[in-house]
Design an enzyme around this catalytic site. Structure first.
Site, PDB file in Angstrom:
ATOM      1  N   SER A   1      -2.919  -1.066  -2.837  1.00  0.00           N
ATOM      2  CA  SER A   1      -3.826   0.043  -2.531  1.00  0.00           C
ATOM      3  C   SER A   1      -3.038   1.340  -2.491  1.00  0.00           C
ATOM      4  O   SER A   1      -1.807   1.327  -2.496  1.00  0.00           O
ATOM      5  CB  SER A   1      -4.537  -0.181  -1.192  1.00  0.00           C
TER       6      SER A   1
ATOM      7  N   PHE B   1       0.427   5.058  -4.146  1.00  0.00           N
ATOM      8  CA  PHE B   1       0.321   6.495  -3.906  1.00  0.00           C
ATOM      9  C   PHE B   1       0.735   7.212  -5.187  1.00  0.00           C
ATOM     10  O   PHE B   1       1.694   6.807  -5.846  1.00  0.00           O
ATOM     11  CB  PHE B   1       1.213   6.900  -2.735  1.00  0.00           C
TER      12      PHE B   1
ATOM     13  N   ILE C   1       0.829  -1.201   0.000  1.00  0.00           N
ATOM     14  CA  ILE C   1       0.000   0.000   0.000  1.00  0.00           C
ATOM     15  C   ILE C   1       0.868   1.257   0.000  1.00  0.00           C
ATOM     16  O   ILE C   1       1.983   1.241   0.525  1.00  0.00           O
ATOM     17  CB  ILE C   1      -0.973  -0.026   1.212  1.00  0.00           C
ATOM     18  N   CYS C   2       0.343   2.297  -0.605  1.00  0.00           N
ATOM     19  CA  CYS C   2       0.954   3.633  -0.596  1.00  0.00           C
ATOM     20  C   CYS C   2       2.306   3.609  -1.322  1.00  0.00           C
ATOM     21  O   CYS C   2       2.373   3.378  -2.510  1.00  0.00           O
ATOM     22  CB  CYS C   2       1.065   4.120   0.846  1.00  0.00           C
ATOM     23  N   HIS C   3       3.402   3.845  -0.593  1.00  0.00           N
ATOM     24  CA  HIS C   3       4.745   3.795  -1.169  1.00  0.00           C
ATOM     25  C   HIS C   3       5.332   2.386  -1.151  1.00  0.00           C
ATOM     26  O   HIS C   3       6.440   2.167  -1.625  1.00  0.00           O
ATOM     27  CB  HIS C   3       5.691   4.728  -0.403  1.00  0.00           C
TER      28      HIS C   3
END
Length: 174
Positions: free
Chosen positions: A155, A127, A106-108
């Site tokens: 995500s 992200f 998720i994200c980075h």
């Protein structure tokens, strides 16, 4: 007792992790009776999040292989920039993806997957600031709360965590 009892989920930890992206899945999966634990560079070391929240590392990366896990979660924040420079983390991520076991990022977190060279022709999200990195690593970027391609679950941001965790659970039940 839950059908998930006994499943082992490793969640990576390092300085500058995104608070919710470790704590939400760590506690959520424990609710279902799974053995969730953090994996970082040093066992028992306390790592501070981006906002200063502490997380004690349960297990050293030296002691974990893909055979020890039923799933791996790669949270975001700036921690993935440390992991992607460490062959032990890169190898764990690559081996988990190649083993067919669920890998949530998720994200980075997909930064680590870029360095593990496992994104080619895979649908992923992340992200927005690392979208170009994902695309340059061969990933097929989609802007969605959760994207599942085989055993890879990705995500974008903490608000996507409910969908992210549901997708990981679905993989573990399959």
């Amino acid at each position: 007792m839950s059908e998930m009892a006994g499943k082992k989920i490793g969640i990576l930890v390092e300085f500058n992790y995104e608070d919710l992206e470790i704590w939400y899945p760590l506690l959520r999966f424990r609710e279902d009776g799974m053995e969730t634990f953090t994996v970082g560079p040093e066992k028992d070391k306390v790592y501070q999040s981006k906002k200063g929240y502490p997380c004690k590392c349960d297990r050293s990366i030296e002691t974990i292989t893909d055979k020890d896990l039923d799933a791996l979660i790669i949270p975001g924040g700036f921690a993935p920039d440390y992991w992607r420079r460490d062959k032990r983390f890169v190898d764990l991520a690559a081996n988990m993806v190649r083993s067919g076991k669920p890998v949530g990022s998720i994200c980075h977190g997909p930064w680590l997957l870029c360095s593990a060279n496992v994104l080619k022709d895979k649908k992923v999200t992340c992200f927005h600031s690392i979208k170009d990195d994902v695309i340059n690593a061969g990933g097929l970027y989609e802007d969605a709360p959760v994207v599942v391609d085989g055993n890879l679950i990705t995500s974008r941001v903490p608000n996507d965590l409910p969908q992210f965790c549901k997708a990981i659970l679905a993989q573990l039940k399959a």
